[in-house]
Every structure is written in C-alpha cells, then in structure tokens.
Design a protein around this motif. Structure first.
Motif, PDB file in Angstrom:
ATOM      1  N   ALA A  78      32.823  48.462  19.161  1.00 42.19           N
ATOM      2  CA  ALA A  78      33.805  47.761  18.424  1.00 42.19           C
ATOM      3  C   ALA A  78      33.930  46.426  19.439  1.00 42.19           C
ATOM      4  O   ALA A  78      33.672  46.518  20.603  1.00 42.19           O
ATOM      5  N   GLY A  79      34.256  45.720  18.684  1.00 46.42           N
ATOM      6  CA  GLY A  79      34.419  44.055  19.243  1.00 46.42           C
ATOM      7  C   GLY A  79      35.111  43.068  18.253  1.00 46.42           C
ATOM      8  O   GLY A  79      35.184  43.427  17.123  1.00 46.42           O
ATOM      9  N   ILE A  80      35.435  42.011  18.999  1.00 44.64           N
ATOM     10  CA  ILE A  80      36.028  40.602  18.149  1.00 44.64           C
ATOM     11  C   ILE A  80      35.360  39.481  18.710  1.00 44.64           C
ATOM     12  O   ILE A  80      34.794  39.573  19.735  1.00 44.64           O
ATOM     13  N   SER A  81      35.597  38.354  17.889  1.00 39.71           N
ATOM     14  CA  SER A  81      35.238  37.188  18.454  1.00 39.71           C
ATOM     15  C   SER A  81      36.252  36.240  17.949  1.00 39.71           C
ATOM     16  O   SER A  81      36.462  35.853  16.731  1.00 39.71           O
ATOM     17  N   THR A  82      36.763  35.719  18.853  1.00 42.35           N
ATOM     18  CA  THR A  82      38.173  34.856  18.423  1.00 42.35           C
ATOM     19  C   THR A  82      37.817  33.335  18.527  1.00 42.35           C
ATOM     20  O   THR A  82      38.437  32.421  17.782  1.00 42.35           O
ATOM     21  N   GLY A  83      36.327  32.955  18.881  1.00 40.92           N
ATOM     22  CA  GLY A  83      36.346  31.602  19.146  1.00 40.92           C
ATOM     23  C   GLY A  83      37.098  30.830  19.941  1.00 40.92           C
ATOM     24  O   GLY A  83      36.847  29.692  20.036  1.00 40.92           O
ATOM     25  N   LEU A  86      37.679  28.938  27.237  1.00 41.05           N
ATOM     26  CA  LEU A  86      38.370  29.341  28.379  1.00 41.05           C
ATOM     27  C   LEU A  86      39.336  28.322  28.729  1.00 41.05           C
ATOM     28  O   LEU A  86      40.371  28.811  29.292  1.00 41.05           O
ATOM     29  N   ILE A  87      39.040  27.145  28.841  1.00 43.60           N
ATOM     30  CA  ILE A  87      39.691  25.685  29.394  1.00 43.60           C
ATOM     31  C   ILE A  87      40.667  25.476  28.476  1.00 43.60           C
ATOM     32  O   ILE A  87      42.047  25.287  28.613  1.00 43.60           O
ATOM     33  N   THR A  88      40.615  25.379  27.164  1.00 42.50           N
ATOM     34  CA  THR A  88      41.279  24.977  25.940  1.00 42.50           C
ATOM     35  C   THR A  88      41.815  25.760  25.195  1.00 42.50           C
ATOM     36  O   THR A  88      42.699  25.544  24.277  1.00 42.50           O
ATOM     37  N   GLY A  89      41.343  26.790  25.164  1.00 41.82           N
ATOM     38  CA  GLY A  89      41.461  28.041  24.153  1.00 41.82           C
ATOM     39  C   GLY A  89      42.829  28.646  24.434  1.00 41.82           C
ATOM     40  O   GLY A  89      43.589  28.597  25.575  1.00 41.82           O
ATOM     41  N   ARG A  95      42.660  36.848  26.549  1.00 43.07           N
ATOM     42  CA  ARG A  95      42.886  38.111  27.150  1.00 43.07           C
ATOM     43  C   ARG A  95      42.429  39.204  25.971  1.00 43.07           C
ATOM     44  O   ARG A  95      42.036  40.389  26.553  1.00 43.07           O
ATOM     45  N   SER A  96      42.632  39.006  24.741  1.00 45.28           N
ATOM     46  CA  SER A  96      42.396  40.105  23.794  1.00 45.28           C
ATOM     47  C   SER A  96      40.746  40.168  23.728  1.00 45.28           C
ATOM     48  O   SER A  96      40.388  41.455  23.536  1.00 45.28           O
ATOM     49  N   GLU A  97      39.955  39.111  24.181  1.00 44.48           N
ATOM     50  CA  GLU A  97      38.641  39.475  24.241  1.00 44.48           C
ATOM     51  C   GLU A  97      38.238  40.481  25.264  1.00 44.48           C
ATOM     52  O   GLU A  97      37.426  41.215  25.371  1.00 44.48           O
ATOM     53  N   ALA A 136      32.598  29.646  22.325  1.00 44.93           N
ATOM     54  CA  ALA A 136      32.499  31.121  22.585  1.00 44.93           C
ATOM     55  C   ALA A 136      32.642  31.445  24.100  1.00 44.93           C
ATOM     56  O   ALA A 136      32.143  32.458  24.652  1.00 44.93           O
ATOM     57  N   GLY A 137      33.701  30.796  24.857  1.00 44.37           N
ATOM     58  CA  GLY A 137      33.878  31.200  26.088  1.00 44.37           C
ATOM     59  C   GLY A 137      34.590  32.244  26.628  1.00 44.37           C
ATOM     60  O   GLY A 137      33.903  33.185  27.332  1.00 44.37           O
ATOM     61  N   ALA A 138      35.633  32.449  25.541  1.00 48.04           N
ATOM     62  CA  ALA A 138      36.013  33.878  25.895  1.00 48.04           C
ATOM     63  C   ALA A 138      35.218  35.161  25.502  1.00 48.04           C
ATOM     64  O   ALA A 138      35.132  36.089  26.493  1.00 48.04           O
ATOM     65  N   TYR A 139      34.521  35.014  24.619  1.00 50.24           N
ATOM     66  CA  TYR A 139      33.411  35.994  24.184  1.00 50.24           C
ATOM     67  C   TYR A 139      32.354  36.262  25.173  1.00 50.24           C
ATOM     68  O   TYR A 139      31.982  37.138  25.656  1.00 50.24           O
TER      69      TYR A 139
END
Length: 238
Positions: A78-83, A86-89, A95-97, A136-139
């Motif tokens: 199970a996974g997600i990708s929010t796009g 980290l700095i501007t997102g 947090r969701s990622e 994809a910084g969060a990913y």
C-alpha cells in the motif's frame, strides 16, 4: 519460504502492483490470498479473500489481523504519491506520505509479526528510497524511512525466523506512473522478481536495471550521483 501452499496478505491490492501480487500469488498456488484495500469492494482478482484495511488506521489494522489470523507471508505494498516537495509542498501531504509508507507499514508489521514466525515480509520500496527527485521530496523521504524500517525489522524479527525483504524498483507500468513517458517495467515482471526473491530467501530484490544503478551510486559523492542521475533520467525520458 514457498509461495505454493502459503497464506499471504497483500496490502493495497485493488490496483497496480498490489493487484498483480494478488493475481500472481493465486497463479503460484498460494493456499489463501488476503487481498486488502480501504475499499475491498474494488478488488476484482478471482480466488482472493477481500479484507478491508486502511494501514494508517490502527483499528483497521487490528481488525485485519483478526480477520486474517494465519498469514505466512505479508506483502506491504500500500502506498501513495502526492507529488509534494518538502520545502514548498503542502505539509499535510508530506505527513500523509510518511503516515502511509512509514507508520502504515510499521502498523501492519507490528500487528502481524506474532503470526509470521518462520514466515516472510516483503516491503515494496523504490529506487527513490536512495535518490531524491524534484517533485517527489515527500515520497523520497517516506521511502527512505521505509527502507530503514525494513532493515531494522529484519534484525528485530531474525530471532523468530522471519525473512524481511526489501523490493526496489524504478518505474512500473501502473496507474501511479501513468504520467511518466519513459521506460516502464511490466508489473508481472516486477512481481515475479519479488516472489522469486522471497522463495530464494533474499534480503533485497533489485527488480530492474534502474534500481541496480541507483544502489550502485550510493558509495559515490552526491555531486557526481545527481549529475549522473540527471543525465540518465533525461535519456530514459527520451
């Protein structure tokens, strides 16, 4: 660890790699395949047992462990990708990622670990576990954390004989990567490599050339790595 005759639980089995895992496990003769999703009514793989599971909800995870009390192999897909960067997102997206990839995976492992003595866990990671990509910084951060989780879980569960395997891959031809125009591996090829790796007792599976290349870059200076990665990604994108 043999797939044939095993009871296997797959998270995020309603689409993409998760759906392919469920289908391939049935084909390989798994005795039971618990296919989970937040909306199990969307699971359409013949021969599986649909189970409701939201990996970010502790109550849902506990209920799934009760519904599937005989699991030999756990596949954390199970996974997600929010796009989000980290700095501007959007910080909520970041947090969701982490909630999904790190804490969600940890929730499931903690719930199922007692029944996995002598069994196996496969965590679906990514080449992006090791390589940051703009957009994809969060990913990247979440998958890097999940990689660390995989390594720690392997040590902590060794005494009970549980194999813990990390699966790394580049782009797969799934809904999550529909936007990407470069080369993409067929889900069946990725899943076959992963299941073969479990049966062979491998701690890590590098499912394609790209993940092997990124792993090889880890010992190099970051300035060199990201220059080479930019060139390679440009070539892959055509």
């Amino acid at each position: 660890m043999q797939i044939n005759g095993a009871n296997v639980l797959v998270t995020g089995a309603n689409r993409g790699l998760g759906r392919q895992f469920a289908s391939s496990l049935v084909e390989r003769g798994a005795a039971k395949v618990y296919a989970t999703a937040r909306r199990p009514e969307l699971i359409d793989v013949p021969g599986v047992i649909p189970v409701r599971l939201d990996v970010t909800d502790a109550g849902s995870v506990a209920a799934a462990a009760v519904a599937a009390p005989d699991v030999d192999i756990l596949i954390n897909n199970a996974g997600i990708s929010t796009g989000a960067n980290l700095i501007t997102g959007d910080l909520a997206a970041v947090r969701s990622e982490l909630d999904t990839h790190f804490y969600g995976t940890l929730n499931v492992i903690r719930a199922f670990a007692p029944q996995l003595a002598g069994g196996a866990i496969l965590n679906v990671l990514s080449a992006i576990s090791w390589l940051a990509v703009d957009g994809a910084g969060a990913y990247h951060a979440a998958k890097a954390a999940e990689w660390a989780l995989t390594n720690s879980a392997r040590l902590e569960l060794a005494a009970q004989g549980t194999l813990v395997t990390g699966l790394h891959l580049g782009a797969a031809d799934t809904d999550m990567m529909a936007w990407y125009d470069g080369d993409k591996a067929a889900p069946a090829v990725i899943v076959a490599a992963a299941l073969d790796g479990i049966e062979a007792g491998h701690a890590e599976v590098l499912a394609d050339t790209w993940s092997a290349q990124v792993k090889a870059w880890l010992s190099q200076d970051p300035a060199v790595v990201y220059r080479e990665a930019a060139l390679a990604l440009s070539a892959l994108a055509g």
